[in-house]
Design a protein around this motif. Sequence first.
Motif, PDB file in Angstrom:
ATOM      1  N   GLN A 198       0.820  -1.212   0.000  1.00 44.26           N
ATOM      2  CA  GLN A 198       0.000   0.000   0.000  1.00 44.26           C
ATOM      3  C   GLN A 198       0.854   1.263   0.000  1.00 44.26           C
ATOM      4  O   GLN A 198       1.643   1.499   0.917  1.00 44.26           O
ATOM      5  CB  GLN A 198      -0.913   0.014   1.232  1.00 44.26           C
ATOM      6  CG  GLN A 198      -1.828   1.210   1.313  1.00 44.26           C
ATOM      7  CD  GLN A 198      -2.847   1.221   0.181  1.00 44.26           C
ATOM      8  OE1 GLN A 198      -3.521   0.218  -0.054  1.00 44.26           O
ATOM      9  NE2 GLN A 198      -2.941   2.329  -0.511  1.00 44.26           N
ATOM     10  N   LYS A 199       0.689   2.098  -1.027  1.00 41.46           N
ATOM     11  CA  LYS A 199       1.362   3.392  -1.032  1.00 41.46           C
ATOM     12  C   LYS A 199       0.630   4.330  -0.083  1.00 41.46           C
ATOM     13  O   LYS A 199      -0.587   4.454  -0.134  1.00 41.46           O
ATOM     14  CB  LYS A 199       1.395   3.989  -2.427  1.00 41.46           C
ATOM     15  CG  LYS A 199       2.182   5.299  -2.516  1.00 41.46           C
ATOM     16  CD  LYS A 199       1.977   6.012  -3.833  1.00 41.46           C
ATOM     17  CE  LYS A 199       2.598   5.253  -4.972  1.00 41.46           C
ATOM     18  NZ  LYS A 199       2.525   6.001  -6.245  1.00 41.46           N
ATOM     19  N   ALA A 200       1.387   5.001   0.782  1.00 44.03           N
ATOM     20  CA  ALA A 200       0.803   5.915   1.763  1.00 44.03           C
ATOM     21  C   ALA A 200       0.888   7.350   1.269  1.00 44.03           C
ATOM     22  O   ALA A 200       1.644   7.670   0.338  1.00 44.03           O
ATOM     23  CB  ALA A 200       1.532   5.787   3.103  1.00 44.03           C
ATOM     24  N   GLN A 201       0.121   8.215   1.902  1.00 42.95           N
ATOM     25  CA  GLN A 201       0.175   9.644   1.607  1.00 42.95           C
ATOM     26  C   GLN A 201       1.377  10.240   2.341  1.00 42.95           C
ATOM     27  O   GLN A 201       1.249  10.994   3.301  1.00 42.95           O
ATOM     28  CB  GLN A 201      -1.121  10.317   2.045  1.00 42.95           C
ATOM     29  CG  GLN A 201      -2.343   9.896   1.249  1.00 42.95           C
ATOM     30  CD  GLN A 201      -2.220  10.281  -0.221  1.00 42.95           C
ATOM     31  OE1 GLN A 201      -1.799  11.384  -0.556  1.00 42.95           O
ATOM     32  NE2 GLN A 201      -2.589   9.367  -1.102  1.00 42.95           N
ATOM     33  N   ALA A 202       2.545   9.851   1.877  1.00 42.95           N
ATOM     34  CA  ALA A 202       3.797  10.286   2.496  1.00 42.95           C
ATOM     35  C   ALA A 202       4.879  10.261   1.433  1.00 42.95           C
ATOM     36  O   ALA A 202       4.764   9.543   0.421  1.00 42.95           O
ATOM     37  CB  ALA A 202       4.168   9.365   3.661  1.00 42.95           C
ATOM     38  N   GLN A 203       5.922  11.029   1.648  1.00 38.15           N
ATOM     39  CA  GLN A 203       7.030  11.031   0.703  1.00 38.15           C
ATOM     40  C   GLN A 203       8.341  11.275   1.426  1.00 38.15           C
ATOM     41  O   GLN A 203       8.383  11.926   2.464  1.00 38.15           O
ATOM     42  CB  GLN A 203       6.822  12.068  -0.399  1.00 38.15           C
ATOM     43  CG  GLN A 203       6.553  13.476   0.070  1.00 38.15           C
ATOM     44  CD  GLN A 203       6.155  14.389  -1.074  1.00 38.15           C
ATOM     45  OE1 GLN A 203       5.763  13.941  -2.152  1.00 38.15           O
ATOM     46  NE2 GLN A 203       6.252  15.683  -0.854  1.00 38.15           N
ATOM     47  N   VAL A 204       9.413  10.706   0.859  1.00 35.80           N
ATOM     48  CA  VAL A 204      10.758  10.872   1.402  1.00 35.80           C
ATOM     49  C   VAL A 204      11.707  11.125   0.246  1.00 35.80           C
ATOM     50  O   VAL A 204      11.389  10.873  -0.925  1.00 35.80           O
ATOM     51  CB  VAL A 204      11.219   9.624   2.193  1.00 35.80           C
ATOM     52  CG1 VAL A 204      10.336   9.374   3.395  1.00 35.80           C
ATOM     53  CG2 VAL A 204      11.281   8.391   1.285  1.00 35.80           C
ATOM     54  N   LEU A 205      12.870  11.613   0.590  1.00 28.93           N
ATOM     55  CA  LEU A 205      13.938  11.800  -0.394  1.00 28.93           C
ATOM     56  C   LEU A 205      14.843  10.581  -0.355  1.00 28.93           C
ATOM     57  O   LEU A 205      15.265  10.148   0.718  1.00 28.93           O
ATOM     58  CB  LEU A 205      14.736  13.062  -0.051  1.00 28.93           C
ATOM     59  CG  LEU A 205      15.895  13.426  -0.980  1.00 28.93           C
ATOM     60  CD1 LEU A 205      15.371  13.836  -2.340  1.00 28.93           C
ATOM     61  CD2 LEU A 205      16.707  14.568  -0.358  1.00 28.93           C
TER      62      LEU A 205
END
Length: 251
Positions: A198-205
């Motif tokens: 599941q892809k979450a509503q979050a992001q990282v570099l």
Amino acid sequence: MLRLVVSIVSHGHGALVQQLLYQLAQLSASSVARVVVTHNIPEPALREPANGWPFQLEIVWNAAPLGFGANHNRALRDAAEPFVCVLNPDVALLPSQEPFEALMQAAMAAGVGCAYPRQLDAEGREQDYERELPTLPALWRRRVLRQPQRAVDWVNAACIVMPVSVWRLVGGFDDAYFMYCEDVDLCLRLRIAGLKLQKAQAQVLHVGQRASRKQWRHLQWHVRSLLRLWCSDAYRRGRSLSKNSNQTRRE
């Protein structure tokens, strides 16, 4: 309050780990209960801030280098926290964006085995962290033809969050993979167990170094891991899952 334990393995990445720990302390103190840093080779000790860390920090020094999966398995073996996180040292948190709360929320949804964020490069472009099963045709399309992925059969393990119950259900990573393909195998076993990525509503570099394209030793490890994967029961069953899901999409 939802909290997790984070496992980071350093292979001479001390400066990156130090920066990542500061970011975790600044942005994710409410989400992170414990961090386990495994030094796979000798390197200088990490510096502790004057006021200490807002989470429990455990340092492991390996007498001899272990594989990617073996290191994370050891770090998370006795996890008592509700969620576990595998985090690469070359991942950085984006300013004012705390990703772990959203990742844990996604991971606790029914039928989810693993949650992951969007991974961006230094220019803010989305990376190819969602990938289809590494068959020879798929690898040719990706590496030579530079075509987009046709399915999400697995995601790289630069930053993944799982309920501890799921981590124990599948037994973590397979130690037989020294480096490379252990995340493919893990995702396939999750999907075989009927669980979703599941892809979450979050992001990282994530500034991946792609060592297998630059160093002969890493290329050897990559090829050996691919051969092991292709001979595995998880791969055989994963191919059946992919064929069935592709057939469903066409219908």
